[in-house]
Motif scaffolding. Structure first.
Motif, PDB file in Angstrom:
ATOM      1  N   HIS A 209       0.798  -1.225   0.000  1.00 56.68           N
ATOM      2  CA  HIS A 209       0.000   0.000   0.000  1.00 56.68           C
ATOM      3  C   HIS A 209       0.835   1.281   0.000  1.00 56.68           C
ATOM      4  O   HIS A 209       0.272   2.374  -0.082  1.00 56.68           O
ATOM      5  CB  HIS A 209      -0.954  -0.021   1.185  1.00 56.68           C
ATOM      6  CG  HIS A 209      -1.964  -1.135   1.103  1.00 56.68           C
ATOM      7  ND1 HIS A 209      -3.002  -1.128   0.212  1.00 56.68           N
ATOM      8  CD2 HIS A 209      -2.047  -2.314   1.770  1.00 56.68           C
ATOM      9  CE1 HIS A 209      -3.714  -2.239   0.341  1.00 56.68           C
ATOM     10  NE2 HIS A 209      -3.152  -2.978   1.279  1.00 56.68           N
ATOM     11  N   VAL A 210       2.160   1.139   0.082  1.00 54.62           N
ATOM     12  CA  VAL A 210       3.039   2.302  -0.064  1.00 54.62           C
ATOM     13  C   VAL A 210       3.857   2.186  -1.346  1.00 54.62           C
ATOM     14  O   VAL A 210       3.817   3.058  -2.207  1.00 54.62           O
ATOM     15  CB  VAL A 210       3.977   2.461   1.149  1.00 54.62           C
ATOM     16  CG1 VAL A 210       4.922   3.641   0.942  1.00 54.62           C
ATOM     17  CG2 VAL A 210       3.172   2.666   2.426  1.00 54.62           C
ATOM     18  N   ALA A 211       4.585   1.084  -1.495  1.00 54.14           N
ATOM     19  CA  ALA A 211       5.408   0.894  -2.700  1.00 54.14           C
ATOM     20  C   ALA A 211       4.576   0.407  -3.880  1.00 54.14           C
ATOM     21  O   ALA A 211       4.822   0.780  -5.031  1.00 54.14           O
ATOM     22  CB  ALA A 211       6.534  -0.088  -2.412  1.00 54.14           C
ATOM     23  N   GLY A 212       3.595  -0.459  -3.606  1.00 49.45           N
ATOM     24  CA  GLY A 212       2.769  -1.034  -4.664  1.00 49.45           C
ATOM     25  C   GLY A 212       3.235  -2.423  -5.054  1.00 49.45           C
ATOM     26  O   GLY A 212       4.432  -2.736  -4.998  1.00 49.45           O
ATOM     27  N   GLY A 213       2.281  -3.262  -5.447  1.00 46.57           N
ATOM     28  CA  GLY A 213       2.608  -4.637  -5.825  1.00 46.57           C
ATOM     29  C   GLY A 213       3.599  -4.729  -6.967  1.00 46.57           C
ATOM     30  O   GLY A 213       4.452  -5.614  -6.996  1.00 46.57           O
ATOM     31  N   VAL A 304      -1.741   3.937   1.089  1.00 42.50           N
ATOM     32  CA  VAL A 304      -1.086   5.103   1.668  1.00 42.50           C
ATOM     33  C   VAL A 304      -0.631   6.043   0.557  1.00 42.50           C
ATOM     34  O   VAL A 304      -0.747   7.260   0.656  1.00 42.50           O
ATOM     35  CB  VAL A 304       0.113   4.671   2.539  1.00 42.50           C
ATOM     36  CG1 VAL A 304       0.778   5.884   3.187  1.00 42.50           C
ATOM     37  CG2 VAL A 304      -0.327   3.679   3.612  1.00 42.50           C
ATOM     38  N   THR A 305      -0.137   5.453  -0.534  1.00 42.15           N
ATOM     39  CA  THR A 305       0.323   6.227  -1.691  1.00 42.15           C
ATOM     40  C   THR A 305      -0.817   6.397  -2.690  1.00 42.15           C
ATOM     41  O   THR A 305      -1.378   5.409  -3.165  1.00 42.15           O
ATOM     42  CB  THR A 305       1.505   5.514  -2.373  1.00 42.15           C
ATOM     43  OG1 THR A 305       2.572   5.371  -1.443  1.00 42.15           O
ATOM     44  CG2 THR A 305       1.985   6.304  -3.583  1.00 42.15           C
ATOM     45  N   PRO A 306      -1.181   7.625  -3.029  1.00 49.86           N
ATOM     46  CA  PRO A 306      -2.255   7.841  -4.010  1.00 49.86           C
ATOM     47  C   PRO A 306      -1.882   7.258  -5.375  1.00 49.86           C
ATOM     48  O   PRO A 306      -0.711   7.202  -5.745  1.00 49.86           O
ATOM     49  CB  PRO A 306      -2.362   9.372  -4.081  1.00 49.86           C
ATOM     50  CG  PRO A 306      -1.743   9.874  -2.818  1.00 49.86           C
ATOM     51  CD  PRO A 306      -0.653   8.894  -2.489  1.00 49.86           C
ATOM     52  N   GLY A 307      -2.897   6.817  -6.099  1.00 49.11           N
ATOM     53  CA  GLY A 307      -2.684   6.346  -7.462  1.00 49.11           C
ATOM     54  C   GLY A 307      -2.451   4.862  -7.604  1.00 49.11           C
ATOM     55  O   GLY A 307      -2.460   4.337  -8.735  1.00 49.11           O
ATOM     56  N   LEU A 308      -2.254   4.151  -6.500  1.00 55.24           N
ATOM     57  CA  LEU A 308      -2.107   2.701  -6.582  1.00 55.24           C
ATOM     58  C   LEU A 308      -3.468   2.062  -6.822  1.00 55.24           C
ATOM     59  O   LEU A 308      -4.504   2.643  -6.484  1.00 55.24           O
ATOM     60  CB  LEU A 308      -1.490   2.149  -5.298  1.00 55.24           C
ATOM     61  CG  LEU A 308      -0.056   2.554  -4.994  1.00 55.24           C
ATOM     62  CD1 LEU A 308       0.373   2.031  -3.621  1.00 55.24           C
ATOM     63  CD2 LEU A 308       0.898   2.031  -6.073  1.00 55.24           C
ATOM     64  N   PRO A 309      -3.512   0.848  -7.408  1.00 51.94           N
ATOM     65  CA  PRO A 309      -4.796   0.182  -7.632  1.00 51.94           C
ATOM     66  C   PRO A 309      -5.592   0.066  -6.335  1.00 51.94           C
ATOM     67  O   PRO A 309      -5.025  -0.233  -5.273  1.00 51.94           O
ATOM     68  CB  PRO A 309      -4.387  -1.199  -8.158  1.00 51.94           C
ATOM     69  CG  PRO A 309      -3.046  -0.982  -8.779  1.00 51.94           C
ATOM     70  CD  PRO A 309      -2.371   0.058  -7.926  1.00 51.94           C
ATOM     71  N   SER A 310      -6.888   0.298  -6.424  1.00 53.92           N
ATOM     72  CA  SER A 310      -7.727   0.257  -5.233  1.00 53.92           C
ATOM     73  C   SER A 310      -9.121  -0.245  -5.606  1.00 53.92           C
ATOM     74  O   SER A 310      -9.667   0.140  -6.641  1.00 53.92           O
ATOM     75  CB  SER A 310      -7.821   1.656  -4.614  1.00 53.92           C
ATOM     76  OG  SER A 310      -8.637   1.654  -3.475  1.00 53.92           O
TER      77      SER A 310
END
Length: 451
Positions: A209-213, A304-310
């Motif tokens: 949720h910060v770095a992304g998968g 936590v980081t905007p723009g990651l898949p959600s």
């Protein structure tokens, strides 16, 4: 093991007793049927009954060549280690997950299951990330008994008392936790008492949720370093989260999952962060007798980081199933695993044991409406996890998808949390460990998550 010892203390069985009492593997009864051995963790008496009724009884009735015998013991990890080192042990090897199995596969202790995968069509039946997690050098050495996602268990009454809703953003989550602390509650409840690999849950969650998968996937492929700024930021964010008391406050080292669920049910906290397997622990405190099943909810952890898949999840496994390379009847062991990879088994065992048996089928066609209590909530969460995985919106749980020594290295992330090491220094050590494992071909092939 990660999912059991975090709850149940383990007294080690003497090595001699293990080998004497349990090393025979397959035996032949007077009726000509062969007995297959599976060693399992020390589940509760109720769970043991469910397993005997559904797995043992169901498998035995499904064919006439074998009888399945399950032995329950909290020290199963140690018992398996001792037995396999002597080329003994159970026919079906139950372990903490693919990383656990990979370590034994490299030692020649586990059988190549690829021929059985071809015979039974496991690759077509099992979710691709789950199947691939058990492969090494193009061969299959383990299958997960269940998939799991990491998210948020919450107490609806506590949220109402605090005057907040179910958080859908990270800011909302932090605000709710701060309100809980101001009210004298735990911001959340969880802990690694008795099983330090619980740390992997929370560093994996922040990597997702910060770095992304995708960033984690790239590090596992070697196309970027573990010291990449995105990953450094994730480790630093997890440390800040811990230092704010958002992981069990000062009691992180003094709580396990079962105790945490008890505190959640007692209204001592609004949240428990953890894997969906924790539904099995919730069942002890959110149940018909207590009359509070409707109070428990589950949702995804917000980015936590905007723009990651959600919404996204951190995908992992509960445990792994392998075949002992020295079993005298590998065919029988494969039949047991095939039975456990069936919709019939999944349908039946989830009626009485929520949380532990989200069999990783591509077509998880269980109907939540046919279940009651927490089994219904768990089946709904499993279907949601599978739908998220099918969209590619997932991160990778360390204990499932990282090579074994790298997964172990991430267990020590508490050195950063406690301020004894910087995130950059910690990840530089992780990189050295990973480089050695990658050179040996220990990174499983993985489907690429969404960007």
């Amino acid at each position: 093991m990660r999912s059991r010892s975090s709850v149940l203390g383990a007294g080690l069985m003497a090595a001699g007793l293990v080998l004497t009492a349990c090393s025979s593997g397959t035996s032949v009864s007077g009726s000509g049927t062969k007995t297959l051995q599976l060693w399992f963790w020390g589940a509760s008496p109720q769970q043991q009954k469910v397993m005997r009724d559904v797995l043992v009884g169901g498998f035995d009735r499904s064919q006439s060549k074998y009888k399945l015998q399950v032995t329950f013991n909290n020290a199963v990890d140690k018992n398996v280690q001792v037995a396999l080192s002597a080329n003994k042990g159970p026919d079906i090897v139950y372990g903490s997950g693919p990383a656990f199995a990979a370590a034994y596969a490299t030692q020649g202790k586990l059988a190549d299951m690829t021929p059985y995968a071809e015979k039974y069509g496991w690759k077509d039946r099992v979710l691709a990330p789950m199947y691939e997690s058990g492969t090494m050098h193009g061969k299959l050495y383990s299958l997960p008994n269940s998939l799991e996602g990491l998210g948020i268990f919450y107490n609806k009454k506590v949220l109402a008392k605090l005057g907040v809703g179910v958080p859908t953003t990270y800011d909302e989550l932090v605000a709710a936790m701060n309100k809980a602390k101001d009210a004298g509650m735990y911001a959340s409840v969880t802990g690694n008492k008795g099983w330090k690999p619980v740390n992997q849950n929370y560093i994996s969650m922040f990597l997702t949720h910060v770095a992304g998968g995708k960033a984690v996937y790239d590090a596992l492929q070697g196309t970027t370093k573990w010291t990449d700024p995105k990953i450094v930021k994730a480790v630093e964010a997890s440390a800040a989260f811990y230092k704010e008391g958002y992981l069990g406050g000062k009691d992180y080292a003094n709580l396990n999952f079962l105790e945490s669920m008890q505190l959640l049910a007692e209204g001592k906290s609004p949240f428990f962060f953890g894997p969906t397997l924790a539904f099995q622990f919730a069942d002890s405190y959110f149940n018909d007798k207590a009359g509070n099943i409707a109070d428990l909810g589950f949702t995804t952890f917000p980015n936590v980081t905007p723009g990651l898949p959600s919404p996204a999840t951190t995908l992992g496994t509960t445990a792994s199933l392998s075949i002992n390379a020295h079993s005298p009847n590998k065919d029988g062991a494969a039949e047991v695993i095939d039975y456990m990879m069936s919709e019939k088994f999944a349908q039946q065992i989830n009626k009485s044991w929520p949380g532990y048996w989200a069999v990783p089928l591509k077509d998880f066609n269980l109907d939540p409406a046919s279940y009651t209590g927490l089994s219904k909530a768990f089946v709904e969460s499993a279907k949601d996890t599978i739908a998220t995985v099918n969209k590619g919106d997932y991160g990778l749980f360390a204990g499932t998808f990282f090579p074994p020594a790298t997964a172990t290295a991430f267990t020590d992330v508490d050195s950063v949390w406690l301020g004894t090491e910087s995130a950059k220094s910690f990840l530089a050590d992780v990189q050295k460990t990973f480089d050695g494992e990658k050179a040996k071909g220990l990174v499983p092939p993985l489907p690429e998550p969404a960007s």
